[in-house]
Design an enzyme around this catalytic site. Structure first.
Site, PDB file in Angstrom:
ATOM      1  N   CYS A 126      14.111  10.925   6.011  1.00 18.06           N
ATOM      2  CA  CYS A 126      14.056  10.563   7.434  1.00 18.06           C
ATOM      3  C   CYS A 126      15.398  10.759   8.114  1.00 18.06           C
ATOM      4  CB  CYS A 126      13.585   9.124   7.580  1.00 18.06           C
ATOM      5  SG  CYS A 126      14.617   7.964   6.696  1.00 18.06           S
ATOM      6  N   LYS A 184       0.878  -1.181   0.000  1.00 18.16           N
ATOM      7  CA  LYS A 184       0.000   0.000   0.000  1.00 18.16           C
ATOM      8  C   LYS A 184       0.912   1.227   0.000  1.00 18.16           C
ATOM      9  CE  LYS A 184      -1.915   3.057   1.931  1.00 18.16           C
ATOM     10  NZ  LYS A 184      -1.675   4.454   1.517  1.00 18.16           N
ATOM     11  N   GLU A 229       9.690  17.102  14.017  1.00 12.56           N
ATOM     12  CA  GLU A 229      10.144  16.832  12.651  1.00 12.56           C
ATOM     13  C   GLU A 229       9.405  17.741  11.671  1.00 12.56           C
ATOM     14  OE1 GLU A 229       8.956  13.109  10.751  1.00 12.56           O
ATOM     15  OE2 GLU A 229      11.026  12.819  10.127  1.00 12.56           O
ATOM     16  N   GLU A 272       9.917   1.976  10.627  1.00 15.97           N
ATOM     17  CA  GLU A 272      10.935   2.994  10.358  1.00 15.97           C
ATOM     18  C   GLU A 272      10.207   4.330  10.385  1.00 15.97           C
ATOM     19  OE1 GLU A 272      13.126   2.103   6.806  1.00 15.97           O
ATOM     20  OE2 GLU A 272      13.864   0.245   7.649  1.00 15.97           O
TER      21      GLU A 272
HETATM   22  P1  NAD Z   1       2.554   8.779   7.065  1.00 12.68           P
HETATM   23  O1  NAD Z   1       2.753   8.056   8.346  1.00 12.68           O
HETATM   24  O2  NAD Z   1       1.540   9.874   7.022  1.00 12.68           O
HETATM   25  O3  NAD Z   1       2.119   7.759   5.922  1.00 12.68           O
HETATM   26  C1  NAD Z   1       2.898   6.650   5.568  1.00 12.68           C
HETATM   27  C2  NAD Z   1       2.003   5.575   5.007  1.00 12.68           C
HETATM   28  O4  NAD Z   1       1.132   5.118   6.025  1.00 12.68           O
HETATM   29  C3  NAD Z   1       1.118   6.025   3.849  1.00 12.68           C
HETATM   30  O5  NAD Z   1       1.063   4.992   2.886  1.00 12.68           O
HETATM   31  C4  NAD Z   1      -0.228   6.215   4.525  1.00 12.68           C
HETATM   32  O6  NAD Z   1      -1.308   6.065   3.643  1.00 12.68           O
HETATM   33  C5  NAD Z   1      -0.199   5.094   5.539  1.00 12.68           C
HETATM   34  N1  NAD Z   1      -1.101   5.268   6.688  1.00 12.68           N
HETATM   35  C6  NAD Z   1      -1.527   6.422   7.261  1.00 12.68           C
HETATM   36  N2  NAD Z   1      -2.362   6.151   8.283  1.00 12.68           N
HETATM   37  C7  NAD Z   1      -2.459   4.800   8.369  1.00 12.68           C
HETATM   38  C8  NAD Z   1      -3.170   3.912   9.223  1.00 12.68           C
HETATM   39  N3  NAD Z   1      -3.952   4.362  10.201  1.00 12.68           N
HETATM   40  N4  NAD Z   1      -3.020   2.587   9.023  1.00 12.68           N
HETATM   41  C9  NAD Z   1      -2.226   2.111   8.047  1.00 12.68           C
HETATM   42  N5  NAD Z   1      -1.543   2.897   7.195  1.00 12.68           N
HETATM   43  C10 NAD Z   1      -1.660   4.232   7.354  1.00 12.68           C
HETATM   44  O7  NAD Z   1       3.983   9.289   6.621  1.00 12.68           O
HETATM   45  P2  NAD Z   1       4.353  10.220   5.373  1.00 12.68           P
HETATM   46  O8  NAD Z   1       3.930  11.613   5.694  1.00 12.68           O
HETATM   47  O9  NAD Z   1       3.851   9.569   4.114  1.00 12.68           O
HETATM   48  O10 NAD Z   1       5.959  10.102   5.348  1.00 12.68           O
HETATM   49  C11 NAD Z   1       6.810  10.932   6.050  1.00 12.68           C
HETATM   50  C12 NAD Z   1       7.263  10.264   7.348  1.00 12.68           C
HETATM   51  O11 NAD Z   1       7.950   9.050   7.079  1.00 12.68           O
HETATM   52  C13 NAD Z   1       8.256  11.118   8.126  1.00 12.68           C
HETATM   53  O12 NAD Z   1       7.927  11.094   9.482  1.00 12.68           O
HETATM   54  C14 NAD Z   1       9.586  10.406   7.888  1.00 12.68           C
HETATM   55  O13 NAD Z   1      10.576  10.629   8.858  1.00 12.68           O
HETATM   56  C15 NAD Z   1       9.142   8.991   7.841  1.00 12.68           C
HETATM   57  N6  NAD Z   1      10.166   8.160   7.190  1.00 12.68           N
HETATM   58  C16 NAD Z   1      10.964   7.346   7.964  1.00 12.68           C
HETATM   59  C17 NAD Z   1      11.968   6.581   7.379  1.00 12.68           C
HETATM   60  C18 NAD Z   1      12.875   5.714   8.209  1.00 12.68           C
HETATM   61  O14 NAD Z   1      13.595   4.907   7.631  1.00 12.68           O
HETATM   62  N7  NAD Z   1      12.898   5.842   9.524  1.00 12.68           N
HETATM   63  C19 NAD Z   1      12.142   6.632   5.991  1.00 12.68           C
HETATM   64  C20 NAD Z   1      11.312   7.465   5.239  1.00 12.68           C
HETATM   65  C21 NAD Z   1      10.326   8.212   5.854  1.00 12.68           C
END
Ligand code: NAD
Length: 501
Positions: free
Chosen positions: A298, A189, A395, A264
């Site tokens: 990230c 997804k 962040e 992550e």
């Molecule tokens: P997000 O958490 O809003 O969304 C990530 C994914 O989760 C999307 O596909 C979203 O549709 C899904 N999602 C949202 N709510 C959900 C739920 N209740 N149940 C299941 N899935 C759900 O994150 P974002 O804004 O897309 O990405 C940015 C974030 O990702 C930042 O915080 C960044 O630091 C983090 N990130 C971390 C790493 C790492 O390796 N630690 C790498 C890349 C990004």
């Protein structure tokens, strides 16, 4: 050199079929019928790229069913055959790397100079885990005088992979490649803001000979398709990359079905510059690690901690570099920073400019919107920040750097460890003993000393505190996607208690 106009023309030919047919789910090797859609728009000018199939619980159920049906045969396939298929996927990614990079730039706003490499890194991820596939089941021999214990590893089953919108193609391969190498089947997804290259990846995998149902793609919202995936009883584990608070939600959603989770999550990573460091190299790394990839990364070093004895000079040089960054169209070869992914994210990053000012930090560079079309923001630098300020704690996830000063090592450590996060840390010093002391005491899963983030795929990747649970990379990835089984063979002579005799 290819010009912006050339790239736009080529992109247009790639997008044509999506404009006509939409960006669809791919389940059991087939386009999956849909009558509900959402839109993906380009951050460059907010224009419509294509409509995207909107998955719901029923779509996820169909994908989970396909993944479950495909699992026994895929898990049983000899590792060298899985290896061959994964290498073919890598070949096709390389062959279509330009198409992937063009689509990724247009869908996310990331600059070409970084995305062309990110597409190729996706291929590298597949090759790396392909080569590990034949040995994935290997275990240990743990003999005792009475028993011979042997461990083996077995793929856990169908897994869910949920990815964010920052460098979505590369990140998806980082999760999907080890899952497939381990023998798991996958329901992916992708983020609703960046669905385009997930579709390309699914198509490439099938073209490369991945059997139907082994990788299934469901588009949709987090609270819809994402939530349903985390709750589905046939999905044995969830590999999630995204925000920390979404990780908490997923943990709750998966509790009923006892999901294994790998998270992550977010970061507020410090880069600590001591007065004895090579300051020229440190400056290059500081600028690169927050302003590359639009700061939507990230592992970005979003907090600069600079020793007070060198702060004035370091800041003066930093301001000059930040003001010199080239913001522009992501497909322009000269561009260093493109637009932010989406209006909501632009509002979030701009909101932190206001918060930083209100909290009393000094806006030393940037902070304003650029133009009236697309989600461009000036690269931003705040100095004179204090550790408790929100811009030093939360962040922001944009081209936005918060700088703080410290007196000595003890204070630097206290500030560095004083946030909820613990993903990465960057340390600049030429004092070896200090580098060892400091890196051991720093709360972070990954630390680079006198270096920007340089990845080596066999090393562990992941965070501590609110930045994550678990590690990826090398064998750590297989620990997540596989179950370890121990079989104890008795050698035939140990004493068995004779109850009831
Ligand atoms: P997000 O958490 O809003 O969304 C990530 C994914 O989760 C999307 O596909 C979203 O549709 C899904 N999602 C949202 N709510 C959900 C739920 N209740 N149940 C299941 N899935 C759900 O994150 P974002 O804004 O897309 O990405 C940015 C974030 O990702 C930042 O915080 C960044 O630091 C983090 N990130 C971390 C790493 C790492 O390796 N630690 C790498 C890349 C990004």
């Amino acid at each position: 050199m290819t010009t912006l106009q050339d790239r736009l023309r080529t992109l247009d030919t790639h997008l044509d079929r999506f404009r006509k047919d939409g960006i669809r789910h791919l389940i059991a090797g087939q386009d999956h019928a849909t009558d509900t859609w959402f839109e993906t728009r380009s951050p460059v000018d907010d224009s419509l790229i294509a409509r995207v199939a909107l998955g719901d619980a029923a779509t996820v159920a169909a994908a989970a069913k396909a993944a479950k049906a495909a699992f026994p045969a895929w898990a049983a396939l000899p590792g060298d055959q899985r290896k061959a298929i994964l290498h073919r996927i890598a070949d096709l990614i390389e062959a279509r790397a330009d198409e992937i990079a063009l689509c990724e730039c247009w869908d996310t706003g990331q600059a070409w100079r970084f995305m062309s490499k990110a597409a190729l890194r996706g291929a590298e991820n597949f090759r790396f885990f392909a080569d590990l596939a034949p040995g994935a089941r290997e275990g240990q021999s743990l003999p005792t005088p009475s028993h011979w214990n042997v461990t083996t590893r077995h793929p856990i089953g169908p897994v869910g992979v949920i990815t964010p919108w920052n460098t979505p193609f590369m990140l998806s391969t980082w999760k999907i490649a080890p899952a497939l190498a381990a023998g798991c089947t996958v329901v992916h997804k992708p983020a609703e803001f960046s669905p385009l290259t997930a579709r390309l990846l699914a198509e490439i995998c099938h073209e490369a000979g991945l059997p139907p149902g082994v990788l299934n793609l469901v588009h949709g919202m987090g609270e819809g398709a994402g939530k349903a995936l985390t709750e589905h009883p046939d999905i044995k584990a969830i590999a999630f990359v995204g925000e920390s608070r979404t990780g908490s939600m997923i943990m709750r959603q998966g509790a009923e079905t006892l999901k294994r989770v790998h998270f992550e999550l977010g970061g507020k990573n410090p880069v600590i510059v001591f007065e004895d460091a090579d300051l020229d190299r440190a400056l290059d790394a500081v600028v690169f690690m927050i302003y590359s990839l639009n700061g939507e990364r990230c592992t970005s070093s979003s907090r600069l901690l600079v020793q007070d004895s060198i702060a004035a000079d370091f800041h003066a040089r930093l301001v000059e570099r930040v003001k010199g960054l080239k913001v522009g169209h992501p497909l322009d070869p000269a561009t260093e920073i493109g637009p932010l992914i989406h209006r909501t994210h632009f509002d979030k990053v701009s909101g932190y400019v206001r918060i930083g000012r209100e909290d009393g930090a000094t806006l030393a560079a940037g902070g304003d919107r650029i133009g009236s079309e697309g989600w461009y923001i000036q690269p931003t630098l705040f100095t004179d920040a204090k550790p408790h300020m929100r811009i030093a704690q939360e962040e922001v996830f944009g081209p936005f750097l918060t700088s703080l000063t410290f007196r000595d090592e003890a204070e630097a450590l206290q500030i560095a460890n004083g946030t909820a996060y613990g993903l990465a840390g960057y340390l600049w010093t030429n004092d070896l003993a200090r580098a060892i002391r400091f890196s051991q005491a720093l709360d972070a899963g990954m630390i680079w000393v006198n270096s920007e983030n340089v990845r080596h795929l066999p090393t562990p990747f992941g965070g501590v505190k609110a930045s994550g649970i678990g590690r990826d990379g090398g064998d750590w990835s297989f620990d997540f996607y596989m179950e370890t089984k121990n079989v104890a063979f008795a050698l035939g002579h140990h004493k068995i208690q004779r109850l009831g005799a």
